[in-house]
Design an enzyme around this catalytic site. Structure first.
Site, PDB file in Angstrom:
ATOM      1  N   LYS A  94       0.811  -1.226   0.000  1.00  0.00           N
ATOM      2  CA  LYS A  94       0.000   0.000   0.000  1.00  0.00           C
ATOM      3  C   LYS A  94       0.841   1.271   0.000  1.00  0.00           C
ATOM      4  O   LYS A  94       0.399   2.312  -0.465  1.00  0.00           O
ATOM      5  CB  LYS A  94      -0.962  -0.003   1.184  1.00  0.00           C
ATOM      6  N   GLU A 116      -9.812   7.088   3.356  1.00  0.00           N
ATOM      7  CA  GLU A 116     -10.715   6.205   4.096  1.00  0.00           C
ATOM      8  C   GLU A 116      -9.919   4.968   4.450  1.00  0.00           C
ATOM      9  O   GLU A 116      -8.954   4.637   3.787  1.00  0.00           O
ATOM     10  CB  GLU A 116     -11.921   5.813   3.238  1.00  0.00           C
ATOM     11  N   SER A 382       1.758  -9.900  -0.740  1.00  0.00           N
ATOM     12  CA  SER A 382       1.408  -8.479  -0.611  1.00  0.00           C
ATOM     13  C   SER A 382       1.799  -7.862   0.721  1.00  0.00           C
ATOM     14  O   SER A 382       2.043  -6.660   0.795  1.00  0.00           O
ATOM     15  CB  SER A 382      -0.085  -8.291  -0.864  1.00  0.00           C
TER      16      SER A 382
HETATM   17  C1  LIG Z   1      -5.041  -4.066   1.772  1.00  0.00           C
HETATM   18  C2  LIG Z   1      -4.313  -5.311   1.510  1.00  0.00           C
HETATM   19  C3  LIG Z   1      -4.691  -6.192   0.468  1.00  0.00           C
HETATM   20  C4  LIG Z   1      -5.924  -5.996  -0.369  1.00  0.00           C
HETATM   21  O1  LIG Z   1      -5.940  -4.845  -1.146  1.00  0.00           O
HETATM   22  P1  LIG Z   1      -5.713  -4.864  -2.723  1.00  0.00           P
HETATM   23  O2  LIG Z   1      -6.046  -3.486  -3.133  1.00  0.00           O
HETATM   24  O3  LIG Z   1      -6.657  -5.892  -3.287  1.00  0.00           O
HETATM   25  O4  LIG Z   1      -4.307  -5.223  -2.973  1.00  0.00           O
HETATM   26  C5  LIG Z   1      -3.907  -7.312   0.234  1.00  0.00           C
HETATM   27  N1  LIG Z   1      -2.820  -7.579   0.993  1.00  0.00           N
HETATM   28  C6  LIG Z   1      -2.439  -6.767   1.999  1.00  0.00           C
HETATM   29  C7  LIG Z   1      -1.229  -7.140   2.801  1.00  0.00           C
HETATM   30  C8  LIG Z   1      -3.167  -5.608   2.291  1.00  0.00           C
HETATM   31  O5  LIG Z   1      -2.776  -4.816   3.304  1.00  0.00           O
END
Ligand SMILES: *Cc1c(COP(=O)(O)O)cnc(C)c1O
Length: 399
Positions: A94, A116, A382
């Site tokens: 993010k 948000e 992620s």
């Molecule tokens: C917020 C988040 C997601 C989901 O958000 P996307 O916009 O679909 O990427 C996935 N993995 C992590 C670690 C997150 O913090």
């Protein structure tokens, strides 16, 4: 039906096929149009690219490693690489978007940031970027979510952001988003609204996808020294709103040699009534300014989604992803809480990496496939799992 000529870009009105567009109140037209007019130009400016690149490298820790996961590969019978977004500053992808949008806002002459947040991950990323760039930041968050995610609330406050509790509706993400939009309506000239995923009115889905596409571009640069080619056979990512997935796949969308596997959250199961599997269960509607798939009742009320993973717990999905599923460019699987928890423990034991629960959905998706031994698979990891330790301790049969 509208046609998108280039698959990785929306058309002029912001549509990917039948999904996308900008469904917004009249008072926001000028704001959204201004953003739509300037974002591509600013993102392409050499001085902007230099500035963002500098922050991504020196501050956020990019490029993130592309790790050849040996034991996970042996387990699945193919060659699995993990793109380590969990190793970035703040522990997830993010930050790529938050830094990019904060810099963009500054170049647009906007002095104030709003955002948000649901679980608080995007709020923390936005607050981090604002602390760094010395911009005031207000984060709207449902009162129920604030209760559930107190650590992130405290982090945002420590970073200097003002966390504004939202007490309307179910007091969760949907209501926080409505409040953020209301704020933006009242301060159109001096405020930029940082949306945290590939959702919202055009141009946000495209803007966020471009800022996250650093993930896929790095993969393309990192693969040749390992595999002698710059593309994998399969890309895998989890989908909440869709930003880590979009960033991973964007540079490869037009390349038919590359298959795409997306994992959404089935929660307690597709038929359980407690799920966030929007692409499987949703129908076409408008949410947060975009025409996309969303979870709704027959009379169009948005239903409250559920997943053990707070970041996948969103009732809509990015219009790009709805389109890719509709036209068959991406395969979408729905992963249950149980499967994600098991995959998280498996990854931890095989590789010594504790993943975020969201990312564990992507790992779990590997078990839905049979692979050839020479297949090259890149999974976007992620985020890291520190924030999810309570859930792991409670549910993951750790012993
Ligand atoms: C917020 C988040 C997601 C989901 O958000 P996307 O916009 O679909 O990427 C996935 N993995 C992590 C670690 C997150 O913090």
């Amino acid at each position: 039906m509208k046609k998108t000529r280039q698959e990785n870009k929306p058309d002029r009105e912001g549509y990917y096929g039948e999904f996308g567009g900008a469904y917004i109140p009249e008072v926001l037209h000028a704001n959204v149009q201004e953003l739509g007019r300037v974002y591509r130009k600013i993102l392409a400016e050499p001085s902007f690219r230099r500035e963002l690149r500098g922050l991504l490298v020196d501050y956020a820790g990019r490029p993130t490693p592309l790790y050849a996961a040996g034991r996970l590969s042996a387990r699945h019978g193919c060659r699995v690489y993990l793109k380590r977004e969990d190793l970035t500053h703040t522990g997830a992808h993010k930050i790529n978007n938050a830094l990019g949008q904060a810099l963009l806002a500054r170049r647009m002459g906007k002095r104030r940031i709003i955002a948000e947040t649901g679980a608080g991950q995007h709020g923390v990323a936005a607050a981090t970027a604002c602390a760094l760039l010395d911009m005031p930041c207000a984060v709207y968050m449902g009162a129920v979510d604030m209760q559930r995610q107190q650590l992130n609330v405290q982090k945002m406050r420590m970073l200097g952001a003002e966390v504004r509790p939202v007490r309307g509706g179910n007091m969760t993400l949907k209501d926080a988003t409505n409040e953020a939009i209301r704020d933006w309506c009242c301060h159109p000239s001096d405020t930029h609204y940082i949306i945290g995923s590939t959702v919202g009115p055009h141009p946000y889905p495209d803007l966020v996808a471009r800022l996250q596409s650093v993930i896929g571009k790095e993969i393309r640069g990192q693969l040749p020294s390992r595999e002698g080619r710059d593309y994998p056979d399969l890309l895998v990512a989890c989908v909440g709103g869709g930003s880590n997935a979009a960033g991973t796949i964007l540079p490869y969308l037009a390349d038919r040699r590359v298959s795409i596997l997306l994992a959404e959250a089935a929660g307690e199961g597709l038929e359980s009534g407690k799920s966030a599997a929007t692409i499987h269960l949703g129908s076409v509607g408008v949410i947060h300014g975009s025409r996309t798939l969303l979870m709704q009742t027959d009379d169009g009320q948005v239903t409250e989604p559920y997943s053990i993973s707070a970041g996948l717990d969103y009732p809509g999905v990015g219009p790009l992803h709805a389109h890719l599923a509709r036209v068959g460019r991406a395969e979408v699987v729905a992963i249950t809480d149980r499967e994600a928890l098991d995959a998280a423990l498996e990854l931890t034991r095989l590789e010594g990496i504790i993943p975020a629960l969201e990312s564990a959905h992507a790992i779990a998706a590997l078990s839905r496939r049979r692979f050839r031994a020479d297949e090259v698979v890149v999974v976007c990891l992620s985020g890291r799992g520190d924030k999810d330790m309570e859930a792991y301790i409670e549910h993951a049969n750790i012993h």
